[in-house]
Design a protein around this motif. Structure first.
Motif, PDB file in Angstrom:
ATOM      1  N   ASN A 128      35.046  40.527  28.076  1.00  0.00           N
ATOM      2  CA  ASN A 128      35.949  39.546  28.659  1.00  0.00           C
ATOM      3  C   ASN A 128      36.570  40.058  29.953  1.00  0.00           C
ATOM      4  O   ASN A 128      36.740  39.310  30.922  1.00  0.00           O
ATOM      5  CB  ASN A 128      37.046  39.199  27.645  1.00  0.00           C
ATOM      6  CG  ASN A 128      37.903  38.038  28.101  1.00  0.00           C
ATOM      7  OD1 ASN A 128      37.407  36.944  28.347  1.00  0.00           O
ATOM      8  ND2 ASN A 128      39.205  38.273  28.219  1.00  0.00           N
ATOM      9  N   SER A 129      36.894  41.353  29.996  1.00  0.00           N
ATOM     10  CA  SER A 129      37.486  41.924  31.207  1.00  0.00           C
ATOM     11  C   SER A 129      36.454  42.106  32.312  1.00  0.00           C
ATOM     12  O   SER A 129      36.753  41.923  33.490  1.00  0.00           O
ATOM     13  CB  SER A 129      38.122  43.279  30.882  1.00  0.00           C
ATOM     14  OG  SER A 129      39.208  43.110  30.007  1.00  0.00           O
ATOM     15  N   PRO A 177      34.065  38.480  34.942  1.00  0.00           N
ATOM     16  CA  PRO A 177      34.176  37.961  36.324  1.00  0.00           C
ATOM     17  C   PRO A 177      33.597  38.917  37.351  1.00  0.00           C
ATOM     18  O   PRO A 177      32.933  38.502  38.308  1.00  0.00           O
ATOM     19  CB  PRO A 177      35.689  37.786  36.521  1.00  0.00           C
ATOM     20  CG  PRO A 177      36.264  37.725  35.150  1.00  0.00           C
ATOM     21  CD  PRO A 177      35.404  38.602  34.308  1.00  0.00           C
ATOM     22  N   SER A 191      36.742  47.085  37.896  1.00  0.00           N
ATOM     23  CA  SER A 191      37.370  46.178  36.939  1.00  0.00           C
ATOM     24  C   SER A 191      37.899  46.901  35.716  1.00  0.00           C
ATOM     25  O   SER A 191      38.927  46.515  35.153  1.00  0.00           O
ATOM     26  CB  SER A 191      36.377  45.095  36.508  1.00  0.00           C
ATOM     27  OG  SER A 191      35.369  45.629  35.664  1.00  0.00           O
ATOM     28  N   ASN A 218      38.861  34.306  32.558  1.00  0.00           N
ATOM     29  CA  ASN A 218      37.991  35.369  32.037  1.00  0.00           C
ATOM     30  C   ASN A 218      37.129  34.854  30.894  1.00  0.00           C
ATOM     31  O   ASN A 218      35.946  35.208  30.779  1.00  0.00           O
ATOM     32  CB  ASN A 218      38.835  36.548  31.561  1.00  0.00           C
ATOM     33  CG  ASN A 218      39.294  37.423  32.711  1.00  0.00           C
ATOM     34  OD1 ASN A 218      39.492  36.925  33.814  1.00  0.00           O
ATOM     35  ND2 ASN A 218      39.463  38.706  32.461  1.00  0.00           N
ATOM     36  N   CYS A 277      34.277  32.880  32.273  1.00  0.00           N
ATOM     37  CA  CYS A 277      33.259  33.786  32.820  1.00  0.00           C
ATOM     38  C   CYS A 277      32.478  34.465  31.699  1.00  0.00           C
ATOM     39  O   CYS A 277      31.261  34.678  31.816  1.00  0.00           O
ATOM     40  CB  CYS A 277      33.920  34.840  33.701  1.00  0.00           C
ATOM     41  SG  CYS A 277      34.604  34.185  35.241  1.00  0.00           S
TER      42      CYS A 277
END
Length: 414
Positions: free
Chosen positions: A9-10, A13, A100, A312, A315
């Motif tokens: 999830n992090s 993107p 990220s 997020n 994405c």
């Protein structure tokens, strides 16, 4: 599962942005640029190869045929080794993904270490293994550089296909493996596991190398593993060793380099990567503040405590769908490809007169390079390759021995 979901999830993107930038580079940067400035056993050719390789989103399997192709077209041994070292260690996609999850210091260090280790390797080869074989660039010279450029819309479509189909096929599974391994480490490895190595960073680096070198790790897939190990107490310097040496060295690449370029080149290649990674790792652990590297991980966990971002999550869903589509596309019936210069067209076919298996292909870069090598042999009309099985079908009436030599010249077996 929660740990794996949080990581994806992090990263989602940034991964999507990295894939897109990689596709744009592939479609809009002329391929001849990567072949034009690499000749001659000079520092300049080694530097050019390193600078050209660092942003390319090629893994250690995909870079092998690309480098062998550059070698055939006149690149020096030192420039080829420099390209082999710098390219898989990082790339525009992995740099963005590193930022990220691991923060700006790691994102800046990865290309810096890749540059220095590749310069070291290329210069060592030029100094101690500069024996040049006879040029085999005759067939490659037929690639026309005067082809009319494709329209902008066509290039954009090519960029999107490369980014979200071909690259997803090439590194998607390794990214998923890396995320799963990271989740398992987070759940099952005790928090104090690396405490015993707290005052022995060199020992922990050698331990990481012992596990990382035989494995296959792509530059992006190694990121969540490094994060998970750092959260269990692994030092930032040792994490850098994993990030740099893991993607650049594996058994498959070592075998190909040894076969095509010689054992001395292989030893210099390994020496540059391993020694460079360890020296920079020790420099991080002893000379730089740990807060530079630990703080981004703490912020990562605090971010998850505040809930899930809908952006997020969107994405994440898009990334999952693209990975699923890439998997489906990988196992669809292959296509026949014919090329005129650098312009290739493909169509689905039912059978072929000569069928054999090419061993060692693991990504679309491998497949594309094998196709080009076969199509350059006189008498070949078109080629069909199934990447999943390695099955290759050749149309026309070529000399079979010449076809086999063309495949073996770029590091594959048939």
């Amino acid at each position: 599962m929660k740990e794996i979901f949080d990581l994806i999830n992090s990263m989602a993107p940034y991964l999507l942005l990295g894939f897109l930038l990689a596709g744009l580079m592939h479609a809009f940067v002329p391929a001849t640029l990567y072949r034009r400035y690499l000749g001659g056993s000079s520092f300049r050719s080694v530097l050019n190869a390193a600078l050209l390789g660092i942003p390319l989103p090629l893994c250690s399997c995909g870079v092998i045929p690309t480098a062998m192709s550059l070698r055939k077209e006149g690149a020096s041994k030192g420039a080829t080794v420099s390209f082999l070292i710098s390219t898989p260690q990082t790339g525009v996609d992995s740099m963005i993904a590193t930022y990220s999850l691991m923060g700006l210091p790691f994102a800046l260090l990865r290309p810096l270490v890749a540059l220095i280790t590749s310069l070291m390797g290329g210069c060592l080869v030029n100094r101690f293994d500069d024996r040049e074989e006879a040029s085999t660039a005759e067939a490659s010279s037929v690639i026309a550089e005067s082809q009319a450029p494709q329209p902008f819309v066509q290039r954009l479509k090519s960029a999107l296909h490369y980014a979200f189909v071909e690259m997803m096929q090439d590194i998607g599974r390794w990214l998923v493996v890396g995320l799963v391994v990271a989740g398992l480490i987070t759940v099952f490895v005790p928090d104090s596991f690396f405490a015993v190595f707290a005052d022995k960073p060199l020992l922990s680096m050698l331990l990481v190398l012992a596990f990382a070198v035989p494995m296959y790790l792509c530059a992006t897939g190694s990121i969540p593993i490094a994060v998970a190990l750092m959260l269990k107490g692994l030092s930032p310097g040792t994490a850098l060793v994993l990030l740099m040496a893991g993607p650049a060295v594996n058994v498959a690449s070592m075998l190909v380099i040894s076969k095509v370029m010689g054992r001395k080149t292989l030893l210099l290649y390994l020496l540059s990567i391993v020694s460079g990674a360890i020296l920079f790792g020790l420099g991080i652990d002893y000379l730089l503040p740990h807060e530079w590297f630990i703080t981004p991980l703490a912020e990562f966990h605090q971010c998850h405590e505040h809930g899930i971002s809908w952006f997020n999550l969107g994405c994440f869903v898009l990334l999952a769908l693209l990975l699923l589509n890439a998997l489906i596309q990988r196992y669809r019936k292959p296509q026949t490809c014919t090329c005129h210069g650098s312009d290739c067209a493909c169509q689905t076919v039912q059978d072929a007169p000569w069928t054999f298996t090419v061993k060692g292909m693991s990504c679309n870069h491998c497949k594309n390079n094998v196709e080009k090598a076969i199509l350059q042999v006189e008498g070949v009309e078109r080629v069909e390759i199934n990447l999943a099985t390695g099955q290759t079908q050749v149309y026309g009436k070529p000399d079979k021995e010449l076809v086999k030599k063309a495949i073996e010249s770029i590091g594959f077996e048939c």
